[in-house]
Design an enzyme around this catalytic site. Structure first.
Site, PDB file in Angstrom:
ATOM      1  N   MET A 143      25.835   0.815 -73.335  1.00 14.71           N
ATOM      2  CA  MET A 143      25.196   1.860 -72.525  1.00 14.71           C
ATOM      3  C   MET A 143      26.124   3.072 -72.410  1.00 14.71           C
ATOM      4  O   MET A 143      25.954   3.922 -71.530  1.00 14.71           O
ATOM      5  CB  MET A 143      24.824   1.323 -71.145  1.00 14.71           C
ATOM      6  CG  MET A 143      23.772   0.218 -71.233  1.00 14.71           C
ATOM      7  SD  MET A 143      22.749   0.062 -69.773  1.00 14.71           S
ATOM      8  CE  MET A 143      23.986  -0.351 -68.552  1.00 14.71           C
TER       9      MET A 143
ATOM     10  N   ALA B 141      29.715   5.400 -71.976  1.00 14.98           N
ATOM     11  CA  ALA B 141      30.916   5.473 -71.130  1.00 14.98           C
ATOM     12  C   ALA B 141      31.923   4.468 -71.695  1.00 14.98           C
ATOM     13  O   ALA B 141      32.407   3.572 -71.000  1.00 14.98           O
ATOM     14  CB  ALA B 141      30.615   5.230 -69.657  1.00 14.98           C
TER      15      ALA B 141
ATOM     16  N   HIS C 258      34.600  -2.117 -75.027  1.00 14.04           N
ATOM     17  CA  HIS C 258      33.596  -1.853 -76.065  1.00 14.04           C
ATOM     18  C   HIS C 258      34.256  -1.814 -77.452  1.00 14.04           C
ATOM     19  O   HIS C 258      33.751  -2.404 -78.411  1.00 14.04           O
ATOM     20  CB  HIS C 258      32.915  -0.500 -75.821  1.00 14.04           C
ATOM     21  CG  HIS C 258      32.092  -0.428 -74.571  1.00 14.04           C
ATOM     22  ND1 HIS C 258      32.407   0.411 -73.526  1.00 14.04           N
ATOM     23  CD2 HIS C 258      30.968  -1.073 -74.197  1.00 14.04           C
ATOM     24  CE1 HIS C 258      31.499   0.281 -72.573  1.00 14.04           C
ATOM     25  NE2 HIS C 258      30.620  -0.609 -72.944  1.00 14.04           N
TER      26      HIS C 258
ATOM     27  N   ASP D 122      29.706 -10.014 -69.467  1.00 12.64           N
ATOM     28  CA  ASP D 122      28.342 -10.197 -68.951  1.00 12.64           C
ATOM     29  C   ASP D 122      27.883 -11.597 -69.333  1.00 12.64           C
ATOM     30  O   ASP D 122      27.033 -11.770 -70.207  1.00 12.64           O
ATOM     31  CB  ASP D 122      27.422  -9.114 -69.522  1.00 12.64           C
ATOM     32  CG  ASP D 122      27.876  -7.721 -69.110  1.00 12.64           C
ATOM     33  OD1 ASP D 122      27.475  -7.277 -68.029  1.00 12.64           O
ATOM     34  OD2 ASP D 122      28.667  -7.098 -69.844  1.00 12.64           O
TER      35      ASP D 122
ATOM     36  N   SER E  64      32.406   0.329 -67.489  1.00 14.20           N
ATOM     37  CA  SER E  64      32.014   1.744 -67.376  1.00 14.20           C
ATOM     38  C   SER E  64      31.928   2.150 -65.913  1.00 14.20           C
ATOM     39  O   SER E  64      32.133   3.311 -65.564  1.00 14.20           O
ATOM     40  CB  SER E  64      30.662   1.963 -68.043  1.00 14.20           C
ATOM     41  OG  SER E  64      30.703   1.507 -69.374  1.00 14.20           O
ATOM     42  N   ARG E  65      31.609   1.194 -65.045  1.00 11.00           N
ATOM     43  CA  ARG E  65      31.448   1.503 -63.620  1.00 11.00           C
ATOM     44  C   ARG E  65      32.786   1.720 -62.915  1.00 11.00           C
ATOM     45  O   ARG E  65      32.814   2.287 -61.820  1.00 11.00           O
ATOM     46  CB  ARG E  65      30.678   0.387 -62.920  1.00 11.00           C
ATOM     47  CG  ARG E  65      29.198   0.354 -63.283  1.00 11.00           C
ATOM     48  CD  ARG E  65      28.448  -0.619 -62.393  1.00 11.00           C
ATOM     49  NE  ARG E  65      27.013  -0.415 -62.433  1.00 11.00           N
ATOM     50  CZ  ARG E  65      26.186  -0.979 -63.302  1.00 11.00           C
ATOM     51  NH1 ARG E  65      26.663  -1.794 -64.215  1.00 11.00           N
ATOM     52  NH2 ARG E  65      24.891  -0.737 -63.264  1.00 11.00           N
TER      53      ARG E  65
END
Ligand code: AMP
Length: 283
Positions: free
Chosen positions: A30, A32, A37, A153, A189-190
């Site tokens: 997603m 960012a 990643h 995740d 990313s958060r």
């Protein structure tokens, strides 16, 4: 690096690479982007694939509008990072219309059984239905041999494994370990949405999970979990949504240490306006 906003252009390119005898490894994101990643792209490259990624903030997996609106979007920086790493050969950057030409209603219904009734599934209603929609659409768009996803995740990987079975898809699912900051916080990313004091405090999240792992079969599971929650919440900045130990395959929640061989401790918490998740395998 090729950048494709449409499925058609992406598919034409993938077709030509397949005809040249290459296999495709795909790691959707997603955006960012961070080193977590990048580690997925490195794993795909290492496995010998031509690497494809995507940046798409999928609206159907957000159960809170504010979360969707706040989600960091940094496409120019993402592209620069990808070019610097040099592993991703094609980046798919579809619009919402490209992915959902007939609207964002859920069109595929999967029977995920108990996988959906616990942890993220129980706390983020509709989240995994949205994840399954988009991953199926992305897989159809790309046509890959192997799909690379992060253990970060954990429940998502269980859901996607089931989806691949239900769809009878031969795509190999490769799960990559979680990359962490030096203080143990899982890269996310958060994280960039955290205030400075929140970012410092957030290291406690990972410490709490490792505390549970350390007590494996030494102390009563209920007490172990209560201690970990108290440790994480001690300064009042973080509020746990759930912290549970589950069977790695079935995600059945463990009430004690017995009868389970391969476990995972998963948590979700709120810190300020940000919601973070993490997990650690036990033993
Ligand atoms: P996201 O952009 O958050 O949807 O994540 C895209 C993919 O990167 C997912 O398969 C995630 O599990 C994976 N990922 C996210 N954070 C990490 C991390 N810290 N280490 C390894 N993989 C990660």
């Amino acid at each position: 690096m090729y950048i494709f906003p449409t499925i058609e252009a992406l598919q034409n390119w993938v077709k030509s690479r397949r005809e040249a005898g290459e296999t495709i490894g795909f790691a959707p994101t997603m955006g960012a982007l961070h080193e977590g990643h990048l580690s997925l792209f490195a794993a795909a490259k290492e496995a010998g694939h031509t690497v494809v990624s995507s940046v798409f903030v999928n609206p159907t997996q957000f159960n809170e509008t504010a979360d969707l609106e706040r989600y960091p979007r940094t496409l120019a920086a993402d592209i620069a990072l990808l070019k610097k790493q040099g592993f991703v050969e094609a980046l798919f950057v579809p619009s919402v219309k490209e992915m959902y030409p007939s609207g964002t209603e859920i069109t595929r219904n999967y029977d995920f059984g108990e996988l959906l009734n616990v942890m993220e599934g129980a706390h983020r209603k509709g989240h995994f239905e949205g994840v399954a929609q988009v991953v199926k659409r992305l897989l159809d768009a790309v046509g890959c041999d192997a799909l690379f996803m992060g253990q970060k995740d954990f429940q998502q990987t269980a859901i996607i494994r089931r989806m691949l079975e239900l769809e009878k898809m031969a795509t190999e699912l490769v799960i990559c370990t979680t990359l962490r900051e030096t203080d143990g916080l899982a890269m996310s990313s958060r994280n960039r949405l955290l205030e400075e004091n929140e970012r410092i405090e957030a290291a406690r999240l990972n410490e709490g999970l490792f505390q549970v792992k350390k007590e494996y079969k030494k102390q009563d599971l209920g007490k172990t979990i209560a201690d970990a929650i108290a440790y994480i919440e001690q300064n009042g900045l973080m509020k746990i949504e759930y912290l549970q130990v589950a069977d790695r395959k079935t995600l059945q929640i463990a009430k004690n240490w017995d009868n389970f061989e391969e476990l995972v401790v998963c948590t979700a918490l709120r810190i300020g306006k940000v919601r973070l998740i993490d997990n650690v395998l036990i033993p």
